[in-house]
Design an enzyme around this catalytic site. Structure first.
Site, PDB file in Angstrom:
ATOM      1  N   ASP A  83       0.080 -20.739 -49.387  1.00 22.64           N
ATOM      2  CA  ASP A  83       0.503 -19.484 -48.791  1.00 22.64           C
ATOM      3  C   ASP A  83       1.884 -19.331 -49.331  1.00 22.64           C
ATOM      4  O   ASP A  83       2.872 -19.943 -48.791  1.00 22.64           O
ATOM      5  CB  ASP A  83       0.378 -19.837 -46.995  1.00 22.64           C
ATOM      6  CG  ASP A  83      -0.408 -18.835 -46.438  1.00 22.64           C
ATOM      7  OD1 ASP A  83      -0.477 -17.727 -46.961  1.00 22.64           O
ATOM      8  OD2 ASP A  83      -0.929 -19.092 -45.582  1.00 22.64           O
ATOM      9  N   ARG A 157       4.731  -9.280 -42.221  1.00 23.13           N
ATOM     10  CA  ARG A 157       4.087  -9.699 -43.236  1.00 23.13           C
ATOM     11  C   ARG A 157       3.354  -8.787 -43.936  1.00 23.13           C
ATOM     12  O   ARG A 157       2.842  -8.792 -45.209  1.00 23.13           O
ATOM     13  CB  ARG A 157       3.066 -10.755 -42.720  1.00 23.13           C
ATOM     14  CG  ARG A 157       3.610 -11.830 -42.047  1.00 23.13           C
ATOM     15  CD  ARG A 157       2.360 -12.949 -41.255  1.00 23.13           C
ATOM     16  NE  ARG A 157       1.727 -13.521 -42.217  1.00 23.13           N
ATOM     17  CZ  ARG A 157       0.403 -14.141 -41.922  1.00 23.13           C
ATOM     18  NH1 ARG A 157      -0.060 -13.819 -40.449  1.00 23.13           N
ATOM     19  NH2 ARG A 157      -0.484 -14.615 -42.943  1.00 23.13           N
ATOM     20  N   LYS A 193      -5.588 -10.152 -48.405  1.00 19.30           N
ATOM     21  CA  LYS A 193      -5.969 -10.748 -46.848  1.00 19.30           C
ATOM     22  C   LYS A 193      -5.514  -9.695 -45.865  1.00 19.30           C
ATOM     23  O   LYS A 193      -4.425  -8.853 -46.148  1.00 19.30           O
ATOM     24  CB  LYS A 193      -5.520 -11.960 -46.606  1.00 19.30           C
ATOM     25  CG  LYS A 193      -4.006 -12.249 -46.589  1.00 19.30           C
ATOM     26  CD  LYS A 193      -3.727 -13.873 -46.727  1.00 19.30           C
ATOM     27  CE  LYS A 193      -2.214 -13.959 -46.240  1.00 19.30           C
ATOM     28  NZ  LYS A 193      -1.687 -15.428 -46.241  1.00 19.30           N
ATOM     29  N   HIS A 194      -6.056  -9.498 -44.760  1.00 21.27           N
ATOM     30  CA  HIS A 194      -7.312 -10.387 -44.101  1.00 21.27           C
ATOM     31  C   HIS A 194      -8.243  -9.276 -43.863  1.00 21.27           C
ATOM     32  O   HIS A 194      -8.164  -8.672 -42.847  1.00 21.27           O
ATOM     33  CB  HIS A 194      -6.571 -11.216 -42.862  1.00 21.27           C
ATOM     34  CG  HIS A 194      -5.584 -12.071 -42.831  1.00 21.27           C
ATOM     35  ND1 HIS A 194      -4.176 -11.337 -42.890  1.00 21.27           N
ATOM     36  CD2 HIS A 194      -5.287 -13.222 -42.871  1.00 21.27           C
ATOM     37  CE1 HIS A 194      -3.099 -12.282 -43.047  1.00 21.27           C
ATOM     38  NE2 HIS A 194      -3.967 -13.642 -43.207  1.00 21.27           N
ATOM     39  N   HIS A 206      -5.025 -17.178 -34.430  1.00 24.05           N
ATOM     40  CA  HIS A 206      -4.880 -18.669 -34.277  1.00 24.05           C
ATOM     41  C   HIS A 206      -5.239 -19.185 -33.093  1.00 24.05           C
ATOM     42  O   HIS A 206      -5.403 -20.492 -32.836  1.00 24.05           O
ATOM     43  CB  HIS A 206      -3.374 -19.026 -34.650  1.00 24.05           C
ATOM     44  CG  HIS A 206      -3.113 -18.783 -36.080  1.00 24.05           C
ATOM     45  ND1 HIS A 206      -2.685 -17.687 -36.511  1.00 24.05           N
ATOM     46  CD2 HIS A 206      -3.017 -19.614 -37.208  1.00 24.05           C
ATOM     47  CE1 HIS A 206      -2.362 -17.579 -37.755  1.00 24.05           C
ATOM     48  NE2 HIS A 206      -2.454 -18.772 -38.330  1.00 24.05           N
ATOM     49  N   ASP A 278     -10.554 -17.351 -43.518  1.00 19.38           N
ATOM     50  CA  ASP A 278      -9.170 -17.743 -43.060  1.00 19.38           C
ATOM     51  C   ASP A 278      -9.419 -19.115 -42.401  1.00 19.38           C
ATOM     52  O   ASP A 278     -10.570 -19.883 -42.479  1.00 19.38           O
ATOM     53  CB  ASP A 278      -8.930 -16.909 -41.858  1.00 19.38           C
ATOM     54  CG  ASP A 278      -7.286 -16.989 -41.662  1.00 19.38           C
ATOM     55  OD1 ASP A 278      -6.797 -17.810 -42.172  1.00 19.38           O
ATOM     56  OD2 ASP A 278      -7.019 -15.562 -41.036  1.00 19.38           O
TER      57      ASP A 278
END
Length: 530
Positions: A83, A157, A193-194, A206, A278
Site C-alpha cells: 500500500d 485518500r 480501488k475500491h 474495516h 480487499d
C-alpha cells in the site's frame, strides 16, 4: 527483482494445492524479517508456494535484501505488493513520502503543462523507488469518488468528489506507474480501488459492511466511470471493496457477488487483469463469516487474489477442499493462476537477465514532495490579506489533535514560533480539556488567532471529522476571538470537510495532509515567507 526461474519450470507438475496457494497473498512485516523466528514463519509460507505477500513496514536498506532472499528460495517467483498511496515512504523508512491523493489533486492544475509534468516526476519517483525495494504491485490509485463528507476511511485518500477529476488523476497515475520499459515489461502493476466505489459511505469496512444506497443510474454516472477509465488504461489490478450495493446485487456483499465481480467487472468492462479482494481479515466480512467461507465465496465470485487473510494456510486449504467437494472447479482455479502467472511475467519475474540497478536520488524526490506540498495548501474561504502583516504582531495558535497525539502539530508550531515574536501556543486533545482562562488571556493578547486541526483518516477510527469535545473547544476559541476583535483562521491538515463547521472564521485553509512539507507551507501562508 527477477528470479531467473523459467515460467515453464515453475509451472511443471503443479498440484491443485500449489495452484490454490498461488491465489493467496498474506501479510509480511518488513521490520520483523530481521527476527529469526518470524523469518522462519515466512520462509515456511514461501516453501508452501504462496503466490506473494503484501508488505507493511521496513526500510530501504535492509528490506530489499531480505525480500530478495525470499525470492531466491521460492519455486515460483513471489509477487510482492504494498500500500503506497503516498509513495514508498508510507511503508519503508528512507523512502519518499508524497502527499495524499487529495493534496496532489489540489497541487496540480490539470490545465497546466508544468503542473502535469510535476505530477509525472512524482509518479516516476514512486515507480523507481518502489521497484528498487523489491515491490512489483502497488495498491494505488484510489479511484473512489468521495461524495460523502462523512466518509471515515476514504476522504483525502481520494482525488476528490467529482468523477471527472478522479478519472483524470487515476488515469495519470496508472499510465505513469505502469510505464513500460524498452522490452515492453513493466516495473509495477497499479491497482484501481475500491470497486465498485467506496466514496459514498459513512461507515468503515474495516469494522462493518457499508451499504451504498445509490441506484444503478447514479452508479453509472458517478462511481463507475473512474473504474471504466482505469480498465481502458490497462490497469494491472482492480481491488474489490467489502460493500453491499443493492442496486447491483441485493443479496450478497460485493466480495461474494458474481454479478459484480465477474458479470460487471470481468465481462462487462472486459477486464483481463488481476481482481484482488480487499483485506479478508476486515470486520465487514470476518465478523460474519468463517475464514473458509470467505475464501470460497470470494473465489466463486471471481476473485484472483485472496489478500491479507487471517491465516494463509486455512485460506488455501479451504479453496482446495471446495474443489474436492465440487463447489469450485479446477478450471476456475486455473483461470486465476494463469492470470497471476501472466502478471508475474508482465513485471519481469521470469526474466533471467534481470533489471539493472539504478542510483536513486532520494534528495531530488524529496524536493518534488516539498514542491507538491507547498502547492497543495489552499485558502477555501477568505484571502491571504487577512493574515498578519508584521512579525511582531500577536498570534495565538491552538493545535487541536483529535487523535490524542500531542506531537502531531510540532512542525507547524515550530514554524509559527519562528515567524512571530509574540506568539502563544497551546495543544488541545479530547483528553486535555480546555483551560479557558489561559485561552482567553492568549486571545486577548493577540490580534490573530489560528486553529490548526489534526484528525487522521485511519482504519477503524470510525469518522473523519473531529469529536464533540474538540469541536466545542474550537467554537469557544472562535467566539472568544470575535469578542476580542481578533481575526481568525482555521486550518485542517486532514479532512477538508471539517472546515464546514467553522464558517464564522475569517479564513479557512484546507491542507489535505499533515506531512512536514505541508505543515511548513501552511505556516508560511500564515506568517509570510520571511
Amino acid at each position: 527483482m527477477p528470479t531467473g526461474k523459467s515460467e515453464n519450470a515453475a509451472m511443471k507438475a503443479r498440484t491443485l494445492r500449489d495452484d490454490a496457494a498461488q491465489m493467496v497473498m498474506p501479510r509480511i512485516n518488513g521490520k520483523d524479517l530481521a527476527d529469526p523466528a518470524y523469518r522462519l514463519t515466512i520462509d515456511d509460507l514461501v516453501k508452501e508456494g504462496m503466490g506473494g505477500f503484501i508488505l507493511f513496514g521496513g526500510d530501504i536498506d535492509q528490506t530489499p535484501r531480505r525480500l530478495q532472499e525470499l525470492q531466491s528460495s521460492a519455486e515460483v517467483p513471489l509477487l510482492i505488493t504494498s500500500d503506497v498511496e503516498r509513495g514508498l515512504g508510507q511503508q519503508l523508512e528512507g523512502g519518499t513520502r508524497f502527499p495524499s491523493q487529495r493534496a496532489v489533486a489540489s497541487a496540480v492544475n490539470r490545465r497546466s503543462k508544468g503542473a502535469a509534468e510535476l505530477l509525472d516526476r512524482m509518479l516516476d519517483a514512486v515507480r523507481t523507488e518502489t521497484r528498487a525495494a523489491g515491490i512489483h504491485g502497488v495498491f494505488s490509485p484510489v479511484v473512489d469518488v468521495n461524495n460523502n463528507p462523512d466518509n471515515p476511511i476514504i476522504c483525502t485518500r481520494a482525488f476528490g468528489d467529482e468523477p471527472g477529476t478522479v478519472a483524470w488523476f487515476g488515469s495519470r497515475y496508472i499510465k505513469r506507474l505502469q510505464k513500460a520499459r524498452a522490452n515492453g515489461q513493466l516495473d509495477l502493476l497499479a491497482c484501481a480501488k475500491h470497486f465498485p466505489g467506496h466514496g459514498d459511505t459513512d461507515q468503515d469496512s474495516h469494522d462493518l459492511l457499508p451499504v451504498i444506497k445509490a441506484d444503478r443510474s447514479r452508479l453509472n454516472r458517478l462511481e463507475l466511470p473512474p473504474f471504466r477509465e482505469a480498465v481502458r488504461d490497462g490497469v494491472g489490478m482492480v481491488m474489490v471493496a467489502h460493500l453491499l450495493v443493492p442496486a447491483l446485487d441485493p443479496a450478497k456483499p460485493t466480495t461474494f457477488s458474481k454479478k459484480i465481480v465477474t458479470a460487471l467487472l470481468r465481462e462487462g468492462m472486459d477486464f483481463s487483469g488481476l481482481i484482488v479482494s480487499d483485506a479478508l481479515d476486515m470486520g465487514a466480512l470476518a465478523g460474519e463469516y468463517s475464514q473458509e467461507e470467505i475464501a470460497v465465496r470470494a473465489v466463486e465470485a471471481g476473485m484472483d487474489i485472496l489478500l491479507h487473510p487471517r491465516d494463509a494456510r486455512v485460506t488455501r486449504d479451504a479453496v482446495v477442499a471446495a474443489v474436492e467437494q465440487g463447489r469450485l472447479t479446477e478450471q476456475r482455479i486455473r483461470e486465476s493462476v494463469d492470470r497471476i502467472m501472466a502478471a508475474k511475467k508482465r513485471v519481469g519475474l521470469f526474466d533471467k537477465d534481470g533489471q539493472a540497478s539504478i542510483a536513486i536520488d532520494y534528495g531530488k524526490h524529496r524536493d518534488i514532495a516539498r514542491e507538491l506540498g507547498t502547492k497543495a495548501v489552499r485558502i477555501v474561504r477568505g484571502n491571504k490579506r487577512s493574515f498578519p502583516a508584521e512579525r511582531d504582531e500577536g498570534v495565538a495558535c491552538f493545535v487541536l489533535d483529535d487523535d490524542n497525539n500531542r506531537d502531531s502539530g510540532d512542525v507547524f508550531i515550530n514554524e509559527v514560533r519562528a515567524r512571530f515574536k509574540n506568539s502563544s501556543l497551546l495543544v488541545l486533545t479530547p483528553d486535555s480539556g480546555l483551560p479557558e482562562s489561559l485561552a482567553r488571556d492568549s486571545i486577548q493578547a493577540a490580534s490573530f488567532v489560528v486553529l490548526a486541526i489534526y484528525s487522521k483518516i485511519s482504519a477503524s477510527k470510525g469518522r473523519s471529522g473531529i469529536g464533540d469535545k474538540l469541536r466545542d473547544m474550537a467554537r469557544y476559541i472562535l467566539s472568544a476571538a470575535k469578542k476580542a476583535k481578533a481575526k481568525s483562521a482555521v486550518i485542517s491538515f486532514d479532512s477538508p470537510y471539517i472546515l464546514d463547521q467553522f464558517k464564522d472564521a475569517d479564513v479557512l485553509v484546507a491542507a489535505y495532509d499533515r506531512m512536514d512539507e505541508i505543515q511548513q507551507a501552511a505556516a508560511e501562508l500564515v506568517g509570510g515567507m520571511s
